[in-house]
Design a protein around this motif. Sequence first.
Motif, PDB file in Angstrom:
ATOM      1  N   VAL A  21       0.819  -1.215   0.000  1.00  0.00           N
ATOM      2  CA  VAL A  21       0.000   0.000   0.000  1.00  0.00           C
ATOM      3  C   VAL A  21       0.853   1.266   0.000  1.00  0.00           C
ATOM      4  N   GLY A 147      -6.871   0.682   0.703  1.00  0.00           N
ATOM      5  CA  GLY A 147      -6.014   1.481   1.569  1.00  0.00           C
ATOM      6  C   GLY A 147      -5.657   2.818   0.945  1.00  0.00           C
ATOM      7  N   THR A 148      -5.419   2.821  -0.370  1.00  0.00           N
ATOM      8  CA  THR A 148      -5.130   4.068  -1.073  1.00  0.00           C
ATOM      9  C   THR A 148      -6.352   4.990  -1.045  1.00  0.00           C
ATOM     10  N   LEU A 150      -8.745   5.007   1.244  1.00  0.00           N
ATOM     11  CA  LEU A 150      -8.881   5.524   2.605  1.00  0.00           C
ATOM     12  C   LEU A 150      -7.947   6.702   2.840  1.00  0.00           C
ATOM     13  N   SER A 151      -6.726   6.588   2.302  1.00  0.00           N
ATOM     14  CA  SER A 151      -5.755   7.677   2.455  1.00  0.00           C
ATOM     15  C   SER A 151      -6.242   8.951   1.761  1.00  0.00           C
ATOM     16  N   TRP A 156      -3.519   8.985   5.435  1.00  0.00           N
ATOM     17  CA  TRP A 156      -2.751   7.747   5.310  1.00  0.00           C
ATOM     18  C   TRP A 156      -2.698   7.016   6.649  1.00  0.00           C
ATOM     19  N   THR A 159      -5.415   4.456   6.934  1.00  0.00           N
ATOM     20  CA  THR A 159      -5.085   3.204   6.252  1.00  0.00           C
ATOM     21  C   THR A 159      -4.390   2.233   7.194  1.00  0.00           C
ATOM     22  N   THR A 238      -5.833   4.606  -7.496  1.00  0.00           N
ATOM     23  CA  THR A 238      -6.533   3.529  -6.793  1.00  0.00           C
ATOM     24  C   THR A 238      -6.884   2.386  -7.728  1.00  0.00           C
TER      25      THR A 238
END
Length: 392
Positions: A21, A147-148, A150-151, A156, A159, A238
């Motif tokens: 990630v 995860g990207t 969410l960041s 970040w 994540t 993403t």
Amino acid sequence: MPVALWALVIGAFGIGTTEFVIAGLLPAIAADFGVPIPVAAYMATSYALGVFVGAPVLIILGSRASKKTMLAFLAGLFVIGNLVTAMASSLEVAILGRVVTSLTHGAFFGIGSVLAAEMVPPQKRVSAIAFMFSGLTVANLVGVPAGTWLSQQFSWQTTFYAITLIGVATVIGVLALVPATPKPKAQRIGHEFAAFGNAKVLLAMGITILGPAAFFTSITYIAPMMVEVARFPEGSVTWLLMVFGFGLFVGNWLGGRFADKALMPMLYGTLLGQGLVLVAFHYLAHSQVASVLCIFLMAAFGFATVSPIQKLVMDKAKAAGAPTLASAVNIGLFNLGNALGAWLGGLVIALGFGFTAPNWAGAMLSAGALALAIASGLLDRRHEISPEIALR
């Protein structure tokens, strides 16, 4: 596949997510800590180097513990490391958390590979190892893009909090699904290292370093490459990482399916294909369509080698009586390759060759891995022809 393998898949999913990630988080981390992107990439290189160092150390220190006990301990360490990174107030503390997390990686996959192979008949062992590694591929297909996202939507740090929860699920999965395993018999440390005197093991480990390093050289810098060169919107990173993850999934499936039948030819073809795709990517990165295709093929060819190489090392080390240590060290070498790739990619960018330069640099590493694979195959043929040599 045995139900216990699902615990290994859960762990592999968490580990794969936290490792890869970073490629999608580098711009945000660099901006948050006020450092250039190549400096923020120390989050990747420190993790990879931590895996390389931590794998043999933890295997040796835990040599008296059962496989289940070690897996549960490693999953707990994974939780702690990701929490430290999520709560970090400086880049140095964030890197410390990455190092703690990385200590889990090599030993978990090393022990897990041996355990997976022991659970199935000999003719299905590469498939069982590939099934465990499917957690890595699903991580890249689902975990890394999520995860990207969410960041980009929150931070970040969010994540890494989410990854921490995956770690908690891993602890529960290991405790609930993995059956009790006996404590191993005590062995001298010198005996554990005997496998590393085998030329075939060393050649296989060389492939381990250079092969994955090739695609990691490129993927570490995929965000700036796609935004600055291919002119994708920042939010496209993403789904581009999802393409990469799908390529890993396909490659892992193909590697597990066909390597049981023809391991070395599989390595020759995939390493050659990876190198050619990376060369093409360097020249075609300005094209959005070509970039998407190259990202998929780079991942597919690159990850098709992972479970076959792991099985190759385990087979060669088994004769020396140290398959677990060699397996764990080999996982560490995968990540040493990742560190090499991340460093080399950052170097060619810092030297002014541009954001597409990691592609041709990775192609050179793939060519080196192919040369070692050919040397390994020739050594095998030589020993088959001369049994007296093989017995030495």
